[in-house]
Design an enzyme around this catalytic site. Structure first.
Site, mmCIF file in Angstrom:
data_model
loop_
_atom_site.group_PDB
_atom_site.id
_atom_site.type_symbol
_atom_site.label_atom_id
_atom_site.label_comp_id
_atom_site.label_asym_id
_atom_site.label_seq_id
_atom_site.Cartn_x
_atom_site.Cartn_y
_atom_site.Cartn_z
ATOM 1 N N LYS A 173 -8.377 -1.364 14.435
ATOM 2 C CA LYS A 173 -8.145 -2.648 13.779
ATOM 3 C C LYS A 173 -6.753 -3.161 14.147
ATOM 4 C CE LYS A 173 -6.325 -4.280 10.213
ATOM 5 N NZ LYS A 173 -5.701 -5.548 10.656
ATOM 6 N N GLU A 248 3.216 6.311 11.988
ATOM 7 C CA GLU A 248 4.448 5.942 12.692
ATOM 8 C C GLU A 248 4.979 4.735 11.937
ATOM 9 O OE1 GLU A 248 6.823 4.089 14.504
ATOM 10 O OE2 GLU A 248 5.500 3.723 16.221
ATOM 11 N N CYS A 282 10.185 -0.735 15.708
ATOM 12 C CA CYS A 282 10.401 0.282 14.667
ATOM 13 C C CYS A 282 11.616 1.145 14.948
ATOM 14 C CB CYS A 282 9.162 1.148 14.562
ATOM 15 S SG CYS A 282 8.628 1.809 16.138
ATOM 16 N N GLU A 383 14.763 -2.055 6.130
ATOM 17 C CA GLU A 383 14.358 -2.546 7.446
ATOM 18 C C GLU A 383 14.333 -4.084 7.423
ATOM 19 O OE1 GLU A 383 10.325 -1.440 8.816
ATOM 20 O OE2 GLU A 383 11.354 -0.618 10.565
HETATM 21 P P1 NAI Z 1 1.995 -3.895 7.639
HETATM 22 O O1 NAI Z 1 2.403 -2.472 7.531
HETATM 23 O O2 NAI Z 1 1.509 -4.585 6.414
HETATM 24 O O3 NAI Z 1 0.849 -4.064 8.765
HETATM 25 C C1 NAI Z 1 0.536 -3.141 9.766
HETATM 26 C C2 NAI Z 1 -0.974 -3.015 9.902
HETATM 27 O O4 NAI Z 1 -1.517 -2.512 8.678
HETATM 28 C C3 NAI Z 1 -1.700 -4.325 10.165
HETATM 29 O O5 NAI Z 1 -2.781 -4.093 11.040
HETATM 30 C C4 NAI Z 1 -2.242 -4.694 8.794
HETATM 31 O O6 NAI Z 1 -3.388 -5.508 8.852
HETATM 32 C C5 NAI Z 1 -2.571 -3.341 8.232
HETATM 33 N N1 NAI Z 1 -2.624 -3.282 6.759
HETATM 34 C C6 NAI Z 1 -1.959 -4.057 5.868
HETATM 35 N N2 NAI Z 1 -2.289 -3.705 4.609
HETATM 36 C C7 NAI Z 1 -3.164 -2.687 4.711
HETATM 37 C C8 NAI Z 1 -3.851 -1.880 3.754
HETATM 38 N N3 NAI Z 1 -3.700 -2.060 2.445
HETATM 39 N N4 NAI Z 1 -4.659 -0.902 4.202
HETATM 40 C C9 NAI Z 1 -4.812 -0.687 5.515
HETATM 41 N N5 NAI Z 1 -4.203 -1.418 6.463
HETATM 42 C C10 NAI Z 1 -3.383 -2.410 6.065
HETATM 43 O O7 NAI Z 1 3.208 -4.694 8.248
HETATM 44 P P2 NAI Z 1 3.525 -6.269 8.144
HETATM 45 O O8 NAI Z 1 3.091 -6.799 6.809
HETATM 46 O O9 NAI Z 1 2.977 -6.906 9.325
HETATM 47 O O10 NAI Z 1 5.114 -6.277 8.217
HETATM 48 C C11 NAI Z 1 5.898 -5.938 7.074
HETATM 49 C C12 NAI Z 1 7.075 -5.090 7.466
HETATM 50 O O11 NAI Z 1 6.597 -3.870 8.021
HETATM 51 C C13 NAI Z 1 7.971 -5.663 8.557
HETATM 52 O O12 NAI Z 1 8.942 -6.522 8.028
HETATM 53 C C14 NAI Z 1 8.584 -4.424 9.130
HETATM 54 O O13 NAI Z 1 9.692 -4.034 8.351
HETATM 55 C C15 NAI Z 1 7.499 -3.390 8.992
HETATM 56 N N6 NAI Z 1 6.766 -3.183 10.263
HETATM 57 C C16 NAI Z 1 6.979 -2.043 10.958
HETATM 58 C C17 NAI Z 1 6.353 -1.845 12.167
HETATM 59 C C18 NAI Z 1 6.567 -0.615 12.985
HETATM 60 O O14 NAI Z 1 6.381 -0.643 14.195
HETATM 61 N N7 NAI Z 1 6.906 0.517 12.389
HETATM 62 C C19 NAI Z 1 5.474 -2.853 12.760
HETATM 63 C C20 NAI Z 1 5.268 -4.003 11.928
HETATM 64 C C21 NAI Z 1 5.911 -4.145 10.730
#
Ligand code: NAI
Ligand code: MG
Length: 489
Positions: A173, A248, A282, A383
């Site tokens: 996904k 991760e 990240c 972050e």
């Molecule tokens: P997120 O962690 O919400 O999204 C990442 C993935 O998880 C997306 O595919 C999303 O659809 C999915 N997701 C969201 N809620 C979920 C749930 N309840 N159950 C299962 N999957 C779910 O990240 P978001 O909202 O895009 O960004 C928020 C913050 O997260 C950013 O400001 C940043 O600090 C951090 N982030 C860190 C990343 C990394 O590479 N470690 C990448 C993107 C965001």
């Protein structure tokens, strides 16, 4: 307007219910994406399970599977400009970064093609000469993969290639912000001859599709990249089914600049470490710890370097940085810059959106330096996920290491010094999955990538990354030709 669809059992489907996809550089709508729910997720997991259990995939000769993976790499390279253009419009990647990442994606499929015959077991030394005892590795089954928007296409490769090399099937996904290249990948997998059902891709939101995948009992292992908050939710869902996870997650990586460091090297390590993909990375080095003896002159040089970074149209090869992914993330970055100043940090450069009508409609943000910060401040602990570097002065090296480690995260860390002993001393003491010395953000396919503390669980890349997708099995073989000497009279 084009509707990007789910890819299940080798076929595109869905599109009655959709969500919109915008170009972060222009704010323009570029398409629609099928909006998957539990229904499509359950269907995709069922297909992946059937494919794993009832087709030749899991038991396929490693050489054949390797050849199929190598074909994926070839197909990606033959479509690289098309994928790059899609990635630029969907994710706001600069065209330069997109080209590099698509080549890395191809290299990743090639790398794991080579590892299809590398899963190793052991023969275990046991006390009795009548016992033959060994360990083997086998595929787990269905791997559920949830990825974020910051490196969309390269992440599909980094997750799918090892899962497939190990003999698993998968349900992926992608992030709702960036579904385009993941959906396009389906077509490429068909072209490469990956059998239907081996990879299934469901587009949708985190709440609807992501949560359904995390909760599905038919998934044997969950692989998640994204925020620590959602990673924890995915782990909670996995706990209900006692499903294995690899996470991760976020980071707040420190980079220690010693007074004896090569200046130019240290400035570039600090600038590139923080600014790669506008800090939406990240492992970005977002806390700079600078020896107080050189603090002022180093900050002058760094400001000058930051101000020469070109933020602009990502389709222009001269742009170093493109936009932030969306308005929500842009607002978050702006909020942190304001919080930092209220906490007492000094705005050295940047701090807002760049001027100019050309950039007005996109979500651009200037490379930003916040100086005179302290490690207790929120801008040093949380972050920000933007091109914002929090700069802190230190007095002695052990204090710097203690500060670097005083974080809930442990993804990466860096040190810039010409003193070899100091460098290795730091490498040993820094609590992080990766330590960079006189550089930053350098990764290799055959080196492990992992987070300590709240930055993650499990390991990716390399042979460890392959083994992370496999079950261990212990086999005991009795050679004595006698019944077990138990339950005697
Ligand atoms: P997120 O962690 O919400 O999204 C990442 C993935 O998880 C997306 O595919 C999303 O659809 C999915 N997701 C969201 N809620 C979920 C749930 N309840 N159950 C299962 N999957 C779910 O990240 P978001 O909202 O895009 O960004 C928020 C913050 O997260 C950013 O400001 C940043 O600090 C951090 N982030 C860190 C990343 C990394 O590479 N470690 C990448 C993107 C965001
Ligand atoms: Mg979220």
């Amino acid at each position: 307007m084009r509707t990007h669809k789910h890819f299940i059992h080798g076929q595109y489907q869905g599109g009655d219910h959709t969500f919109e996809i915008d170009n972060p550089a222009t704010g323009e709508r570029i398409g629609l994406a099928a909006r998957g729910t539990k229904l499509e997720i359950d269907q995709a997991v069922d297909v992946a399970r059937e494919t794993f259990l009832k087709t030749a995939w899991a038991d396929m000769d490693g050489r054949l599977r390797g050849e199929l993976l190598r074909r994926v790499a070839r197909v990606i390279r033959s479509h690289s400009e098309e994928i790059a253009a899609l990635e630029v419009a969907d994710a706001g990647k600069t065209i330069g970064d997109a080209r590099v990442e698509i080549e890395i994606a191809a290299q990743t499929w090639d790398y794991y093609a080579d590892l299809t015959q590398s899963a190793v077991g052991t023969v275990n030394a046991v006390p009795s000469p009548d016992q033959f005892d060994y360990t083997i590795r086998q595929p787990m089954g269905v791997i559920g993969i949830i990825i974020p928007w910051n490196f969309p296409f390269v992440l599909t490769a980094l997750k799918l290639a090892p899962a497939l090399a190990a003999g698993n099937t998968a349900v992926l996904k992608p992030a709702e912000e960036t579904p385009v290249t993941a959906s396009f990948l389906g077509q490429l997998l068909n072209e490469a001859g990956i059998p239907p059902g081996v990879v299934n891709i469901v587009l949708g939101t985190g709440l609807e599709a992501g949560a359904a995948l995390a909760a599905n009992e038919g998934v044997d292992k969950l692989i998640f990249t994204g925020s620590t908050e959602i990673g924890s939710l995915v782990m909670q869902a996995a706990a209900k089914n006692v499903t294995d996870v690899t996470l991760e997650l976020g980071g707040k990586s420190a980079n220690i600049i010693c007074a004896d460091a090569d200046r130019e090297q240290a400035v570039m390590s600090a600038a590139f470490g923080c600014l790669l993909h506008s800090g939406q990375c990240c492992c970005a080095g977002t806390r700079l710890l600078i020896d107080g003896k050189i603090y002022d002159s180093f900050m002058d040089q760094l400001r000058e370097r930051f101000e020469r970074v070109r933020v602009g149209d990502p389709t222009d090869p001269k742009s170093h940085l493109g936009p932030i992914i969306n308005d929500k993330q842009l607002q978050q970055i702006q909020r942190y810059v304001d919080i930092g100043q209220r906490e007492g940090a000094t705005l050295v450069t940047g701090g807002g959106r760049p001027a100019g009508a050309a950039l007005e409609k996109g979500f651009f943000f200037q490379p930003t330096l916040l100086g005179d910060a302290r490690n207790e401040m929120r801008i040093a602990r949380e972050e920000i996920f933007g091109p914002v570097l929090t700069c802190i002065s230190f007095e002695d090296f052990d204090q710097a290491i203690a500060m670097a480690n005083d974080s809930s995260y442990g993804l990466a860390a860096g040190v810039c010094t010409r003193d070899l002993v100091k460098a290795h001393y730091a490498a040993k003491r820094l609590q992080a999955g990766t330590v960079w010395i006189n550089t930053f953000n350098g990764l290799a396919l055959n080196s492990p990538f992992l987070g300590w503390k709240r930055s993650g669980i499990g390991v990716e890349r390399g042979v460890e990354g392959l083994h992370d997708h496999m079950h261990l099995k212990h086999v005991r073989f009795d050679l004595s030709r006698k019944p077990l000497p138990v339950f005697g009279d």
